[in-house]
Design an enzyme around this catalytic site. Structure first.
Site, PDB file in Angstrom:
ATOM      1  N   ASP A 196       0.844  -1.202   0.000  1.00  0.00           N
ATOM      2  CA  ASP A 196       0.000   0.000   0.000  1.00  0.00           C
ATOM      3  C   ASP A 196       0.879   1.252   0.000  1.00  0.00           C
ATOM      4  O   ASP A 196       1.213   1.794   1.047  1.00  0.00           O
ATOM      5  CB  ASP A 196      -0.994   0.017   1.165  1.00  0.00           C
ATOM      6  CG  ASP A 196      -2.177  -0.918   0.923  1.00  0.00           C
ATOM      7  OD1 ASP A 196      -2.226  -1.559  -0.151  1.00  0.00           O
ATOM      8  OD2 ASP A 196      -3.049  -1.002   1.800  1.00  0.00           O
ATOM      9  N   HIS A 329     -10.241  -5.412   8.759  1.00  0.00           N
ATOM     10  CA  HIS A 329      -9.624  -6.456   7.931  1.00  0.00           C
ATOM     11  C   HIS A 329      -9.495  -7.786   8.672  1.00  0.00           C
ATOM     12  O   HIS A 329      -8.592  -8.572   8.425  1.00  0.00           O
ATOM     13  CB  HIS A 329      -8.253  -6.002   7.416  1.00  0.00           C
ATOM     14  CG  HIS A 329      -8.318  -4.752   6.594  1.00  0.00           C
ATOM     15  ND1 HIS A 329      -9.129  -4.630   5.499  1.00  0.00           N
ATOM     16  CD2 HIS A 329      -7.663  -3.573   6.721  1.00  0.00           C
ATOM     17  CE1 HIS A 329      -8.978  -3.421   4.973  1.00  0.00           C
ATOM     18  NE2 HIS A 329      -8.110  -2.767   5.692  1.00  0.00           N
ATOM     19  N   HIS A 358      -4.355  -0.638   9.841  1.00  0.00           N
ATOM     20  CA  HIS A 358      -3.701   0.635  10.141  1.00  0.00           C
ATOM     21  C   HIS A 358      -3.524   0.852  11.640  1.00  0.00           C
ATOM     22  O   HIS A 358      -4.039   1.806  12.233  1.00  0.00           O
ATOM     23  CB  HIS A 358      -4.469   1.790   9.503  1.00  0.00           C
ATOM     24  CG  HIS A 358      -4.600   1.628   8.027  1.00  0.00           C
ATOM     25  ND1 HIS A 358      -5.596   2.209   7.282  1.00  0.00           N
ATOM     26  CD2 HIS A 358      -3.862   0.912   7.149  1.00  0.00           C
ATOM     27  CE1 HIS A 358      -5.459   1.858   6.011  1.00  0.00           C
ATOM     28  NE2 HIS A 358      -4.418   1.075   5.903  1.00  0.00           N
TER      29      HIS A 358
HETATM   30 FE   LIG Z   1      -4.131  -2.671   2.506  1.00  0.00          FE
END
Ligand SMILES: [Fe+2]
Length: 465
Positions: A196, A329, A358
């Site tokens: 990312d 996630h 995150h």
């Molecule tokens: Fe990601």
């Protein structure tokens, strides 16, 4: 009397229960950090921010970045973009800025993405380099010349020290800038990037100008030291609604990897050998089921190409974590874990690094490899051969912090905190490495979580208590 005795029994039972609960919680319970960052919006830096500035001079090379051009760093691939015209593909290099006595000829590519057309993207691999040597390099010879430098990694050897920076999910916000600045202050030799990069796909029409701004932003580090790339979901840029159906189109045009040198057939899974570390990059968004190219490659990699006597530290990178106790996630990495976890435990992998979530989390050495469809054994259990799992997707991108951990904290989770930051992995020799996580809201040198790791092949001690 009877009632009293009942009451005494009940009291005893309650006391025993309380003691048992306390013992469970006290026996190596993980830490969910109470640290709370100051609440503020995670916003991208504006297009006129100084970090995005186009370098001065006609057709000046911009977005300069390097990565290994072979498995060990006797080759380095230099990439850059020219915006006005094609210009020269040549890179000159040598031992001092005044003595660039060698030259390599690269190639260029361009791509269209919906209504966007990229600049001229140059890739040039410098070969025949000596390990642990500083090189200066320059490009842009027809017009504006820019000069940079890098130091090649040490030759693979069992006690070669090396300091990795660990960064993921970086993006281009003010927090991203803080993460990069903190990493620069801590001074690693190369970055293991867990996917990312730009988050350009969060913009309307996947505005690929944000791929350009991101590359200008990180140039201050990645032009001077190699970053090892992992593909994340924000590299997919799969947008059939825009007619863009080739996954990873911007990423593959911009960020080459030395996959052929690693015997791989795709740029998304490969390996490098840096100093005393063998680093395997896996692809969360490419097929990994039995008989697929990635599955076949990893099986052969672990069986025939990993040599712990030469490179004692075995590190695996991926984007989507297998062990993640955050509701963001949650379980997205589960299918790959089921496919590959036993292999990594059998191979005594030292550390698995992932991003995607995150926030920050570090696991104990646990494995969940006993389950099969009839025995029901699906609880992660302490295992001295298992890797430490680190989720480092806390680079600071526009999507903000993932501050929703599962409760209670699972037994495998040693430390977790919803903050932005980066980590360093400092390998000292074949037996010891110092791992440290740095939260952005502290001074660059302040460490919020740290652990000494002992090597799973050379010194498999209980290093996670
Ligand atoms: Fe990601």
């Amino acid at each position: 009397m009877g009632m009293l005795r009942w009451g005494a029994h009940l009291l005893l039972l309650l006391l025993l229960l309380a003691a048992a609960t306390w013992t469970c919680a006290g026996a190596g319970a993980g830490v969910t950090s109470e640290y709370r960052r100051k609440l503020e919006a995670t916003v991208d830096m504006p297009l006129d921010a100084d970090v995005f500035r186009v370098p001065p001079g006609y057709n000046a090379p911009q977005q300069v970045h390097i990565t290994l051009g072979d498995q060990t760093g006797t080759a380095m691939t230099v990439s850059w973009v020219t915006a006005n015209e094609l210009g020269s593909n040549t890179v000159r290099y040598g031992s001092s800025p005044e003595k660039l006595d060698r030259a390599a000829e690269g190639s260029h590519t361009r791509y269209d993405y919906f209504n966007y057309t990229s600049g001229f993207i140059h890739h040039c691999t410098l070969t025949g380099l000596t390990h642990a040597t500083k090189y200066y390099y320059a490009m842009g010879f027809d017009h504006t010349v820019r000069t940079f430098s890098f130091t090649t990694p040490p030759k693979p050897a069992p006690d070669a020290p090396f300091k990795f920076g660990l960064i993921g999910d970086l993006g281009q916000t003010f927090d991203s800038n803080s993460t990069l600045a903190h990493y620069e202050a801590n001074g690693g030799d190369a970055v293991l990037f867990v996917g990312d990069l730009s988050y350009a796909d969060n913009y309307p029409l996947h505005d690929n100008n944000r791929w350009d701004t991101w590359a200008r932003f990180v140039e201050r580090s990645v032009a001077y030291q190699p970053w090892i790339w992992t593909a994340g979901n924000h590299e997919l840029d799969y947008a059939p609604e825009l007619g863009e159906t080739v996954p990873f189109k911007p990423f593959t045009h911009r960020y080459p990897t030395p996959y052929r040198a690693a015997g791989s057939t795709e740029p998304f899974w490969y390996s490098v050998k840096i100093a005393s570390a063998h680093v395997i990059v896996l692809a969360s968004y490419s097929a990994y089921g039995k008989y697929t190219p990635q599955w076949t490659w990893l099986q052969e990699e672990l069986a025939t190409r990993v040599d712990r006597k030469l490179t004692p530290w075995l590190i695996v990178l991926m984007h989507s974590p297998w062990y993640n106790s955050n509701n963001y996630h949650y379980m997205e990495g589960e299918t790959m874990r089921v496919q590959f976890e036993r292999w990594l435990v059998d191979a005594k992998v030292d550390v698995v690094l992932a991003g995607h979530v995150h926030s920050y989390e570090r696991s104990r050495r646990f494995a969940n490899i006993e389950y099969n469809i009839v025995n029901g054994k699906a609880t992660p259990a302490a295992n001295v051969d298992a890797p430490v799992y680190i989720t480092i997707g806390d680079g600071g991108n526009i999507e903000g912090i993932a501050n929703n951990f599962t409760v209670p904290q699972p037994a495998y989770s040693a430390f977790r905190e919803a903050s932005f930051g980066h980590a360093t992995l400092e390998i000292k020799n074949r037996t010891h490495a110092h791992y440290a996580w740095h939260r952005n809201h502290d001074g660059a040198k302040a460490v919020a979580d740290a652990v000494w790791l002992t090597n799973r092949y050379w010194m498999p001690t209980n290093d996670d208590v």
